[in-house]
Scaffold this active site. Structure first.
Site, PDB file in Angstrom:
ATOM      1  N   GLY A  30       0.801  -1.213   0.000  1.00 17.06           N
ATOM      2  CA  GLY A  30       0.000   0.000   0.000  1.00 17.06           C
ATOM      3  C   GLY A  30       0.834   1.262   0.000  1.00 17.06           C
ATOM      4  O   GLY A  30       2.066   1.221   0.103  1.00 17.06           O
TER       5      GLY A  30
ATOM      6  N   LYS B 118       3.635  -0.391  -9.995  1.00 20.55           N
ATOM      7  CA  LYS B 118       3.657   1.027  -9.613  1.00 20.55           C
ATOM      8  C   LYS B 118       5.090   1.535  -9.483  1.00 20.55           C
ATOM      9  O   LYS B 118       5.371   2.713  -9.762  1.00 20.55           O
ATOM     10  CB  LYS B 118       2.851   1.249  -8.331  1.00 20.55           C
ATOM     11  CG  LYS B 118       3.372   0.546  -7.094  1.00 20.55           C
ATOM     12  CD  LYS B 118       4.313   1.424  -6.275  1.00 20.55           C
ATOM     13  CE  LYS B 118       4.875   0.689  -5.087  1.00 20.55           C
ATOM     14  NZ  LYS B 118       5.779   1.558  -4.270  1.00 20.55           N
TER      15      LYS B 118
ATOM     16  N   ARG C 129      12.247   6.391  -4.256  1.00 25.86           N
ATOM     17  CA  ARG C 129      13.515   6.150  -4.951  1.00 25.86           C
ATOM     18  C   ARG C 129      13.294   5.914  -6.441  1.00 25.86           C
ATOM     19  O   ARG C 129      14.134   6.262  -7.264  1.00 25.86           O
ATOM     20  CB  ARG C 129      14.249   4.964  -4.323  1.00 25.86           C
ATOM     21  CG  ARG C 129      14.884   5.251  -2.977  1.00 25.86           C
ATOM     22  CD  ARG C 129      15.747   4.094  -2.525  1.00 25.86           C
ATOM     23  NE  ARG C 129      14.973   2.888  -2.317  1.00 25.86           N
ATOM     24  CZ  ARG C 129      14.493   2.495  -1.142  1.00 25.86           C
ATOM     25  NH1 ARG C 129      14.702   3.237  -0.078  1.00 25.86           N
ATOM     26  NH2 ARG C 129      13.805   1.387  -1.016  1.00 25.86           N
ATOM     27  N   ASN C 130      12.163   5.314  -6.787  1.00 26.49           N
ATOM     28  CA  ASN C 130      11.869   5.058  -8.194  1.00 26.49           C
ATOM     29  C   ASN C 130      11.633   6.363  -8.950  1.00 26.49           C
ATOM     30  O   ASN C 130      12.153   6.563 -10.053  1.00 26.49           O
ATOM     31  CB  ASN C 130      10.642   4.145  -8.301  1.00 26.49           C
ATOM     32  CG  ASN C 130      10.872   2.809  -7.629  1.00 26.49           C
ATOM     33  OD1 ASN C 130      11.611   1.981  -8.130  1.00 26.49           O
ATOM     34  ND2 ASN C 130      10.246   2.598  -6.484  1.00 26.49           N
TER      35      ASN C 130
END
Length: 260
Positions: free
Chosen positions: A98, A147, A208-209
């Protein structure tokens, strides 16, 4: 309950705070952060296990994971895997996922998590943490991987809020399609683990992505970015997911990262 958390990084410690606040006993296993506690010591007398080990280390870690520990209720809180085959021998396996940044949990901010069994309510739910239950293990797992990959694309386009909004819209639709075509319920994409986590991860420098995407846009080399950020689950996901012409946004992001 006695709860063992495997992985004492930021997210593992944040989940540990929730567990402790709910009155459960807690132990951590992490050779890099808690070197004086062995896996055997951490799991001794545990009634449930929470795994927070980065996805790229999980397969090798589980190769020598004791069979008796696989009988315990086990929650995977790691994101980045595309299926649960490495957990096929676990008797009571569930996923916790989540839109939650570790620091906000530590700061007591309200959060919602998706879990795939009811035990999560007993362990995690309180006035701060809301738990929604979804039985679609494959769907919850895939949302957590997808995601992260999409967040790299959002970071790459972060100089335009309009572009990020468009990307999130396309990503949500593609997420539903990917779930449907990979044995999951597309409606899982409407939950906290889906659209909730997608929006959060695609719109914050805390991710971080997202940060990886920004650095790629600035011309930095992916290897240098991975060295700097250490863990970028979206890159792991792009290696694991079915990235092809059927999912043009995923394919575009993989090309941005130099993986295709």
């Amino acid at each position: 309950m006695k709860i063992a958390i495997l992985g004492a990084g930021a997210y593992g410690r944040a989940l540990g705070k929730i567990v402790s606040n709910n009155g459960h006993d807690l132990s951590f296993f992490d050779p890099n952060i808690v070197p004086d506690v062995s896996l055997e010591q951490a799991v001794k007398n545990a009634e449930a296990v929470i795994i927070c080990i980065p996805s790229n280390f999980l397969p090798s870690f589980l190769e020598n994971y004791p069979a008796e520990y696989k009988k315990l209720p086990t929650f995977l809180a790691t994101k980045g895997l595309r299926d649960v085959h490495i957990f096929k021998d676990f008797d009571n396996f569930a996923i916790l996922s989540g839109p939650t940044f570790a620091q906000e949990i530590m700061d007591g901010k309200q959060s919602m998590l998706t879990a795939t069994n009811q035990l999560a309510v007993d362990i995690f739910a309180n006035q701060q943490i809301e738990i929604e239950i979804c039985q679609d293990i494959q769907g919850v797992l895939l949302c957590g991987s997808l995601k992260n990959a999409y967040a790299i694309g959002a970071g790459f386009n972060s100089d335009s809020e309009n572009a990020v909004a468009a990307l999130i819209t396309r990503a949500h639709a593609e997420m539903r399609k990917y779930l449907l075509e990979h044995g999951a319920n597309p409606d899982t994409a409407e939950l906290a683990c889906g659209i909730g986590d997608l929006v959060l991860t695609c719109s914050s420098d805390t991710s971080r992505n997202y940060t990886c995407g920004k650095k790629l846009h600035a011309g930095q080399n992916l290897d240098d970015i991975l060295t700097e950020l250490q863990t970028v689950e979206g890159i792991n996901a792009l290696h694991e997911l079915d990235v092809n012409e059927d999912y043009p946004l995923l394919l575009h992001i993989a090309r941005i990262a130099g993986l295709k």
